[in-house]
Motif scaffolding. Structure first.
Motif, mmCIF file in Angstrom:
data_model
loop_
_atom_site.group_PDB
_atom_site.id
_atom_site.type_symbol
_atom_site.label_atom_id
_atom_site.label_comp_id
_atom_site.label_asym_id
_atom_site.label_seq_id
_atom_site.Cartn_x
_atom_site.Cartn_y
_atom_site.Cartn_z
ATOM 1 N N GLU A 119 0.805 -1.228 0.000
ATOM 2 C CA GLU A 119 0.000 0.000 0.000
ATOM 3 C C GLU A 119 0.839 1.279 0.000
ATOM 4 N N GLY A 120 1.827 1.333 0.862
ATOM 5 C CA GLY A 120 2.624 2.560 0.933
ATOM 6 C C GLY A 120 1.792 3.765 1.320
ATOM 7 N N THR A 121 0.917 3.572 2.274
ATOM 8 C CA THR A 121 -0.074 4.588 2.632
ATOM 9 C C THR A 121 0.534 5.938 3.006
ATOM 10 N N CYS A 122 1.646 5.921 3.706
ATOM 11 C CA CYS A 122 2.208 7.203 4.181
ATOM 12 C C CYS A 122 3.138 7.829 3.153
ATOM 13 N N GLY A 144 9.666 -1.432 3.250
ATOM 14 C CA GLY A 144 10.149 -1.315 1.873
ATOM 15 C C GLY A 144 10.522 0.106 1.488
ATOM 16 N N CYS A 145 9.807 1.074 2.058
ATOM 17 C CA CYS A 145 10.068 2.467 1.670
ATOM 18 C C CYS A 145 11.394 2.976 2.219
ATOM 19 N N GLN A 146 11.973 2.225 3.139
ATOM 20 C CA GLN A 146 13.235 2.669 3.732
ATOM 21 C C GLN A 146 14.432 1.944 3.105
ATOM 22 N N ALA A 179 7.957 6.196 6.642
ATOM 23 C CA ALA A 179 8.142 5.279 7.780
ATOM 24 C C ALA A 179 7.079 5.510 8.856
ATOM 25 N N LEU A 180 5.866 5.801 8.428
ATOM 26 C CA LEU A 180 4.802 6.123 9.382
ATOM 27 C C LEU A 180 3.601 5.185 9.319
ATOM 28 N N CYS A 181 3.635 4.152 8.477
ATOM 29 C CA CYS A 181 2.420 3.339 8.367
ATOM 30 C C CYS A 181 2.666 1.827 8.413
ATOM 31 N N SER A 241 2.629 -0.176 6.092
ATOM 32 C CA SER A 241 1.895 -0.910 5.063
ATOM 33 C C SER A 241 2.832 -1.402 3.957
ATOM 34 N N CYS A 242 4.088 -1.061 4.035
ATOM 35 C CA CYS A 242 5.071 -1.530 3.053
ATOM 36 C C CYS A 242 5.984 -2.576 3.676
ATOM 37 N N GLN A 243 5.541 -3.138 4.809
ATOM 38 C CA GLN A 243 6.407 -4.116 5.480
ATOM 39 C C GLN A 243 6.657 -5.326 4.574
HETATM 40 FE FE1 FES Z 1 4.508 3.946 5.059
HETATM 41 FE FE2 FES Z 1 6.648 2.642 4.196
HETATM 42 S S1 FES Z 1 5.110 3.541 3.024
HETATM 43 S S2 FES Z 1 6.058 3.044 6.217
#
Ligand code: FES
Length: 107
Positions: A40-43, A86-88, A47-49, A51-53
């Motif tokens: 999802e990558g909601t945020c 994933g986003c990190q 690094a706030l959600c 959803s990209c775990q």
């Molecule tokens: Fe929200 Fe990675 S997209 S923590």
């Protein structure tokens, strides 16, 4: 100018081969979304959600976990030792051959 090959296992157990550009300042969450995988990558990558775990299946050495990522993972569900956001994870040439699995959706 180089692409790295990344294998992503989705939540149904289906394996997808992605070609990810290492020179476009993208992260793993963005690449999965570009391939329309269910991450999802909601945020938006802050690094706030969580959803990209994802779970890192291969033994690639990734960049260190930041305090923000650590804090988010400590609150997330389905976290394993191999969990990362994933986003990190920036796409770099060193990620060639990386294998990951998308974590279950949070309820
Ligand atoms: Fe929200 Fe990675 S997209 S923590």
């Amino acid at each position: 100018m180089s692409d790295v090959r990344i294998t992503v296992i989705d939540r149904e157990g289906v394996s997808h081969q992605l070609n990810a550009p290492a020179d476009m300042n993208m992260n793993l969450m963005e690449v999965c979304k570009a391939y329309e995988l269910p991450i999802e990558g909601t945020c938006g990558g802050m690094a706030l959600c969580a959803s990209c775990q994802c779970y890192i299946l291969s033994d690639h050495v990734l960049g260190a976990i930041s305090e923000d990522e650590e804090a988010m993972l400590s609150e997330a569900f389905f976290v394993k030792d191999s969990s990362r956001l994933g986003c990190q994870i920036p796409i770099t040439e060193g990620l060639n051959g990386l294998q990951i699995q998308i974590a279950p959706e949070e309820i």
